[in-house]
Design an enzyme around this catalytic site. Structure first.
Site, PDB file in Angstrom:
ATOM      1  CG  ASP A  64      -1.790   1.205   1.349  1.00 47.24           C
ATOM      2  OD1 ASP A  64      -1.588   2.181   0.593  1.00 47.24           O
ATOM      3  OD2 ASP A  64      -2.690   1.213   2.213  1.00 47.24           O
ATOM      4  CB  SER A 144      -4.024  11.930 -16.309  1.00 43.63           C
ATOM      5  OG  SER A 144      -5.282  12.155 -16.910  1.00 43.63           O
ATOM      6  CE1 TYR A 157      -6.207  10.657 -11.804  1.00 42.78           C
ATOM      7  CE2 TYR A 157      -7.163  11.822 -13.674  1.00 42.78           C
ATOM      8  CZ  TYR A 157      -6.315  10.847 -13.168  1.00 42.78           C
ATOM      9  OH  TYR A 157      -5.588  10.063 -14.038  1.00 42.78           O
TER      10      TYR A 157
END
Length: 266
Positions: A64, A144, A157
């Site tokens: 994680d 992105s 985001y």
């Protein structure tokens, strides 16, 4: 093209599925040994079996990346097994729940930044000393289109990816003379399991087919993808493999868009 990556060692975070798995496959195809980490060991082991068929060694580490101890474990185990780390691909990330500034809580912002930015900073800080010892390294951050072209219903985001882009550019200026190059790859609307799930959910909500939902999304949300289709996972990995190689030895601080033209600006 032979990228001369035989025997190099790459960490790919979030390497068990989706874009991360595709990146790992491209690197393995060029002879890279791999350390892949993600939260689910069963998915990691399944991916490792596929990659090992390409003739490389694969280490799987359940992790994680919002936990410092897990990040350190990934780095330690990779060095223990392979002796070094040549390539770091920071792919792990999350989109979060969609929403405007009014709809998304500050805690949701913090949780998203924890994985999309701070985990990248943390693992990079831990890998850099290994790369500096050998005066060679490649750090490739998977961003992105949202980092350049933010959307109001994905504002948190988009902000996290914009911060990642900025971090990548800044870092690229610090260690280039020591042979460590840093670049970014920014996909858009790639046909991953997560995107498939989102399109299927949209289809069910409207009583249409998934194919119709994809066309609707492209028309309404991503009109600048002139190819008229989602990208494919296998269209991202080769760019990462190229940037990881000496063929890209004069590329530093760049952002490579794999977006079909989705970003409207130059």
């Amino acid at each position: 093209m032979n990228l001369n990556l035989d025997g190099k060692t790459a960490i790919v975070t979030g390497g068990s599925k989706g874009i991360g798995k595709g990146i790992a496959r491209s690197l393995a195809g060029e002879g890279c040994n791999l350390s892949i980490c993600a939260r689910h060991i069963d998915e990691l082991e399944e991916t490792a079996e596929e990659l090992e068929k390409l003739g490389v060694q694969v280490l799987v580490v359940e992790a994680d990346l919002t936990k410092e101890t897990d990040i350190q474990n990934v780095v330690n185990r990779t060095v223990d097994k392979f002796g070094t780390i040549d390539i770091l691909v920071n792919n792990a990330g999350t989109v979060g729940e969609p929403g405007t500034i009014e709809e998304v809580s500050v805690q949701e912002w913090r949780d998203l930044f924890e994985l999309n930015l701070f985990a990248v900073v943390s693992i990079t800080k831990k890998v850099l000393p290994v790369m500096l010892k050998q005066n060679w390294g490649r750090i490739i951050n998977i961003s992105s289109e949202n980092g350049t072209q933010p959307y109001p219903d994905m504002i948190h985001y988009s902000a996290s990816k914009g911060a990642l882009d900025n971090f990548s550019k800044g870092l690229s200026k610090q260690y280039a003379e020591q042979g460590i190059l840093v670049n970014t790859v920014s996909p858009a609307f790639i046909e991953t399991p997560l995107v498939d799930e989102m399109m299927q959910q949209a289809a069910e909500e409207q009583g249409i087919t998934k194919e119709e939902a994809v066309k609707q999304f492209l028309s309404n949300k991503r009109p600048n993808i002139e190819l008229g289709r989602p990208g494919k996972i296998e269209e991202v990995g080769p760019i990462v493999a190229f940037l990881a190689s000496d063929k890209a030895s004069f590329i530093n601080g760049s952002d490579y868009r794999v977006d079909g033209g989705s970003v409207a600006s130059i």
